[in-house]
Design a protein around this motif. Structure first.
Motif: not given
Ligand SMILES: C[S@@+](CC[C@H](N)C(=O)[O-])C[C@H]1O[C@@H](n2cnc3c(N)ncnc32)[C@H](O)[C@@H]1O
Length: 314
Positions: A136-145, A171-181
């Motif tokens: 889910a992390s890889d998907w969310i980080n690479k998918s467009d809005t 958020y992704k402009r600053k940092k990748k989303i890696k964790e659930t919380l």
């Protein structure tokens, strides 16, 4: 894997009654989980009966492998491959009952390392099959809005899909989303209304999980294959947990149990005769958990059990 996690199977009595277990019958549990339903089926089966089980989660398969009963075997695969499995075991057209208990098990939800829970922090993974596919992390980080909005709307029916997707983009402009919380906090920032009964991240997590695991496509394809695998009089029972799943099951059972409507006195064409012939199923029941079960196991609250039987003629 935490050995102490327990999964209370849903609507077990209703499921066993619906399947009408035959002494020496052949059954397939397509969603073994922690084996609660499988164990009940084995209790009802005679010594020449057979239970085949499937699960795409390696941890579930490891639990299944500990069952030392000659009547039982388990494989690690997706239930969309059920026809291949039936072919290799030479049971096509011979199966008395097939069961689907959809969704995730407690083993998956309660293990923070799997990333299914919006209550515990862990890697944002959400793959039911840990050995393949995109997290889910890889998907969310690479998918467009646009894609994220589509998934949240389609698989989560999330009213605030746009707001959440735009917050994710910022958020992704600053940092990748890696964790659930991390994702939960982004969602909390995006949703204006606070519903004390429902967690704000519930719909988003459901949507991403369904998308990542291709849950609806899996069900769709497996359901059609059950018609080839069951023997005449054999039954299919499905327990679903949300309306997206239940809609597919209802549509499948209705489609294969509805006869073509031919006005009285009208000549029947070849096409209409064919349509009459595709009426393969008889709907047996649609059941809900009892009040007592919901009190004991709140997870059962949204469950619906549907059963259909393959007709004996044709
Ligand atoms: C609700 S749990 C089943 C619980 C089980 N009936 C019991 O009594 O313990 C659902 C299980 O189905 C598995 N599953 C979900 N989708 C699957 C699929 N497409 N193919 C194979 N297994 C799947 C999940 O990994 C999970 O272990």
């Amino acid at each position: 894997m935490n050995q102490n996690i327990k999964h209370i199977p849903v609507m077990t009595k209703e499921l066993i009654d619906s399947l009408q277990i035959q002494d020496n019958g052949i059954y397939i549990d397509t969603t073994f989980g922690l084996g609660g339903h499988s164990i009940e089926i084995l209790k009802k089966l005679g010594k020449n009966g057979k239970l085949y089980a499937i699960d795409k989660d390696l941890n579930s398969v490891l639990i299944g492998k500990k069952i030392t009963d000659q009547r039982f075997c388990i494989i690690h695969d997706s239930f969309s491959k059920i026809l291949n499995y039936a072919k290799s075991n030479k049971i096509v057209g011979k199966v008395d009952g097939i069961l689907f208990d959809l969704g995730v098990s407690s083993l998956q939800i309660e293990d923070y390392k799997r990333g299914f829970s919006f209550k515990k922090n862990g890697p944002l993974d959400m793959r039911m099959n840990q050995t393949c596919g995109i997290t889910a992390s890889d998907w969310i980080n690479k998918s467009d809005t646009k894609k994220i909005i589509f998934v949240l709307k389609k698989f989560g029916e999330e009213r605030f899909a746009k707001k959440i997707a735009h917050e994710i983009k910022d958020y992704k402009r600053k940092k990748k989303i890696k964790e659930t919380l991390e994702l939960v906090n982004i969602i909390k920032k995006s949703i204006p209304i606070k519903n004390i009964f429902k967690h704000p991240a519930r719909r988003t997590f459901q949507a991403i999980r369904i998308y990542i695991n291709q849950e609806l496509e899996e069900i769709q394809s497996a359901l059609e294959d059950t018609l080839k695998i069951l023997k005449p009089g054999g039954r299919i029972t499905v327990i679903s947990f949300h309306s997206l799943e239940d809609r597919i099951i209802k549509k499948f059972m209705t489609k294969h149990s509805t006869k073509a409507q031919i006005p009285c006195g009208m000549a029947i064409t070849e096409k209409e005769i064919k349509k009459l012939k595709i009426c393969k199923l008889k709907i047996i029941n649609r059941l809900f958990p009892t009040y007592e079960e919901i009190q004991k196991n709140p997870r059962s609250r949204s469950s619906i059990l549907r059963t259909a039987e393959l007709k004996k003629y044709e």
